[in-house]
Write a protein that holds these residues in place. Structure first.
Motif, mmCIF file in Angstrom:
data_model
loop_
_atom_site.group_PDB
_atom_site.id
_atom_site.type_symbol
_atom_site.label_atom_id
_atom_site.label_comp_id
_atom_site.label_asym_id
_atom_site.label_seq_id
_atom_site.Cartn_x
_atom_site.Cartn_y
_atom_site.Cartn_z
ATOM 1 N N LEU A 127 -9.744 1.305 1.194
ATOM 2 C CA LEU A 127 -8.591 1.097 2.081
ATOM 3 C C LEU A 127 -8.615 2.062 3.254
ATOM 4 C CD1 LEU A 127 -5.681 0.387 -0.446
ATOM 5 C CD2 LEU A 127 -6.698 -1.218 1.173
ATOM 6 N N VAL A 173 0.837 -1.203 0.000
ATOM 7 C CA VAL A 173 0.000 0.000 0.000
ATOM 8 C C VAL A 173 0.869 1.249 0.000
ATOM 9 C CG1 VAL A 173 -1.756 1.321 1.252
ATOM 10 C CG2 VAL A 173 -1.901 -1.171 1.187
ATOM 11 N N ILE A 180 -5.435 -7.023 0.769
ATOM 12 C CA ILE A 180 -5.028 -5.619 0.858
ATOM 13 C C ILE A 180 -4.068 -5.229 -0.272
ATOM 14 C CG2 ILE A 180 -3.884 -3.899 2.318
ATOM 15 C CD1 ILE A 180 -4.987 -5.462 4.757
ATOM 16 N N ALA A 235 -4.536 -2.468 -3.381
ATOM 17 C CA ALA A 235 -3.572 -1.387 -3.626
ATOM 18 C C ALA A 235 -3.055 -1.399 -5.057
ATOM 19 C CB ALA A 235 -2.409 -1.491 -2.644
#
Length: 318
Positions: A248, A192, A228, A232
């Motif tokens: 997010l 991220v 996650i 991203a």
């Protein structure tokens, strides 16, 4: 790579009360169940494999065999068989222990992570340069994957290493956090930070929130953390980046929003499309390579059915 010079070491029984723990020993966990099994073996059969030590100021310092030494102490044994060798320098001392354990069971990764900076520093002094990953692998005997995973733990802020250390000292059935959890967490947050930094805000806040969600089962298993980095990397699958940023940011807040929900509400369809496209291209390539004249009638019928269904789907697209 360092070698334990047993050819020149003296094998002898030495007084247990004259042995000291090696302050450089990376190992920090001595689990009760493992020690109990070894203790019972030593009680019945004695110490079958000598420990390794070096002499220092009239005493002995352990290089290998701390568990055997601890169990012998508990059994009130007076002496223990030992290979006594010359005192190694600081780097050689550390690398001996790393290589000994690389040939046996691996240490916990946190054990490696806490001592790796010391190894790197001593190697840098010897090499007069920053040691490469290859240097570390050759000198410690550790596999590449273990070094890379350990670095993720090593680079975490101290408070999170302390959290992990506290949990690892508990019995297995009472542990909530694990090395694997923190490794998945750090990989996710690094992605991220690199791919969509505007979604992150405070990295420590994101860590704290995700740790709490994992403890409360909002994140039911550590594999869900892999959603996650997929979010991203929205641009890689031509998905809406602003939507990815939004989910997010919501995920990194203290609520009941999970990584799986965030994934499904942002990039799930794009990844499904990419997967289907890859499969379709693979099927087409294999079909083009077929000799249709030699196909079984049943397979020909299946292809005709597939063609008819594809024609129907194509009509819906136009």
């Amino acid at each position: 790579m360092p070698t334990l010079t047993r050819a020149t070491a003296d094998l002898t029984d030495i007084p247990i009360n004259k042995i000291d723990r090696n302050p450089e020993n990376p190992r920090i966990f001595f689990r009760a169940a493992e020690l109990e099994t070894l203790l019972n073996s030593i009680r019945r059969h004695g110490v079958q494999v000598p420990i390794s030590v070096y002499k220092e100021r009239g005493r002995y310092v352990l290089i290998d065999g701390e568990r055997r030494w601890r169990c012998s102490l508990k059994l009130n044994k007076k002496t223990i068989p030992a290979l006594v060798q010359e005192k190694p320098d600081a780097l050689h001392n550390l690398l001996l222990m790393f290589n000994i354990h690389a040939l046996r069971e691996q240490w916990d990764l946190l054990t490696i992570a806490l001592k790796l900076p010391r190894v790197i520093g001593l190697l840098q002094d010897r090499l007069k340069r920053e040691p490469s990953e290859k240097d570390i692998i050759e000198e410690t005997g550790l596999p590449r994957a273990a070094i890379r995973r350990s670095r993720l733990l090593m680079e975490m802020p101290q408070e999170y290493r302390d959290q992990l250390l506290t949990d690892l000292q508990k019995p297995k059935n009472q542990q909530q956090l694990s090395e694997d959890f923190f490794i998945e967490l750090e990989r996710a947050l690094k992605t991220v930070e690199r791919a969509l930094p505007q979604a992150l805000g405070s990295k420590n806040q994101a860590r704290d929130v995700l740790i709490e969600k994992y403890k409360k089962k909002v994140i039911p298993n550590l594999v869900d953390l892999r959603y996650i980095p997929n979010i991203a990397r929205a641009s890689k699958v031509s998905s809406d980046e602003q939507r990815a940023v939004s989910v997010l940011r919501n995920l990194f807040q203290p609520n009941s929003y999970s990584p799986k929900e965030a994934y499904e509400q942002s990039v799930s369809d794009a990844y499904t499309e990419r997967e289907l496209l890859g499969r379709i291209e693979g099927i087409v390539e294999r079909l083009e390579a077929l000799d249709f004249r030699s196909l079984e009638p049943s397979f020909r019928a299946l292809l005709r059915s597939l063609l008819a269904r594809l024609t129907t789907l194509a009509a819906k697209l136009s």
